[in-house]
Design an enzyme around this catalytic site. Sequence first.
Site, short mmCIF file in Angstrom:
data_model
loop_
_atom_site.label_atom_id
_atom_site.label_comp_id
_atom_site.label_asym_id
_atom_site.label_seq_id
_atom_site.Cartn_x
_atom_site.Cartn_y
_atom_site.Cartn_z
N HIS A 156 1.20 -1.04 0.07
CA HIS A 156 0.05 -0.04 -0.35
C HIS A 156 1.13 1.26 -0.05
CE1 HIS A 156 1.00 -0.29 4.52
NE2 HIS A 156 0.73 1.38 4.43
N ASP A 180 0.21 -7.69 1.26
CA ASP A 180 0.82 -6.25 1.57
C ASP A 180 2.13 -6.04 1.97
OD1 ASP A 180 0.40 -4.07 2.22
OD2 ASP A 180 0.28 -3.38 4.43
N SER A 236 4.92 2.31 7.59
CA SER A 236 4.09 1.63 6.90
C SER A 236 6.05 1.05 6.17
CB SER A 236 3.42 1.86 5.94
OG SER A 236 2.04 1.40 6.48
#
Length: 387
Positions: free
Chosen positions: A139, A169, A243
């Site tokens: 993402h 992911d 992230s």
Amino acid sequence: MEKSNNNIVAGKRASGTRRGQVLLCTMAVFLSMTMAQPFAASAESVSLPAIQANGKTYIEASALADVLGGKGQYDAKSKQYQLSLNTVPSVVKKVSPSVVAIIGQDEEALEEVEDPRDALSHGTGVVVRADGWIVTNAHVVRHLKKAMVITSDGVSHAVTKVIWDEDVDLALVHINKTGLKPATFMAATDKVEAGQGVVAIGTPVSFVLQNSVSVGVISGVQRVVDNNFKLLQTDTAINPGNSGGPLLNMRGEVVGINTLKYYGEDIDNLGFAIPADTVKWTVDHMLKYGKLKRAAIGVQMDENWAASYGLPTEQSLRIDAVISANAKKAGIRAGDILLAVNGKPVRTLADINEALKGLLPGKQTKLVLLNGGKKRTVQVTLGEYYT
């Protein structure tokens, strides 16, 4: 996955944007022990090689260094073994050269702003190969245009290739740069324990905060929050922009890649990381096949409601439909209850994904099924999972 409960939304990814919005997580023996070493060993007791002589017990200094997380060296001149323990600063110093920031223009945000600079989005990455390969979250880069990697020395590099898998992911990005320092990933993630100290490095909220450090513990293991694969839970601060960054143990090994957090007015420090074994499996496939090759049984299943919410239940997964020819040939029938895959008990869809992890399409595996009160074992040739 988003679940609304008392106006609290779960599963937001830790990305950062220039506008500060929370979007997908893009944004004798000489022993020197000090209070600066907050996490010495995760286990309450350990066994070390030792001998007894003259009423005293002697242990191997090198074994002690390994348990405490550090390095030691014997000084013949002073006849002392000097042990340097891994402190948070030493872990950060060791791993920071392997941590990068990733920035670009978010495609969706570009449609909403007049100035392209207001559509900047960023995340973090970890070097996995010296020849320019970096792992991050899918993402972080999935909707990123003109993506750039900023290495720890402050030099920017254009991203030349991206491979991603949204279900797990994770993504690999490549830059034309050699001589990078790969991070070390923990060999056995199943050794991670709740309560052990961990360190996160990333670029939270603003790009000027590149390689920020936060410290905490592993809050839980084998967590299921999106029904795909199991995650590590940590109370370490994981903010938008973290992230794709590493979650590290006190040996400086990557135990996980930070991926998402729960957030809300009454929620504090509920972050999650993809375990190192899942990361290594994904990276290996992407480098070898250009994608993650996930095996599939070839059936459609219904997950028990209680199991999906983590409630105690003896009920397992029911097969609603048999899709593939291989599954039909194996004798799998609609109405069967799936009890085990590849020798591992399963109760949730995440359990199945974990059990199939590492098995390639075309290989065979054993399933334990229950129907009409009778158990049976079948062997099925696995197909390939397509998103």
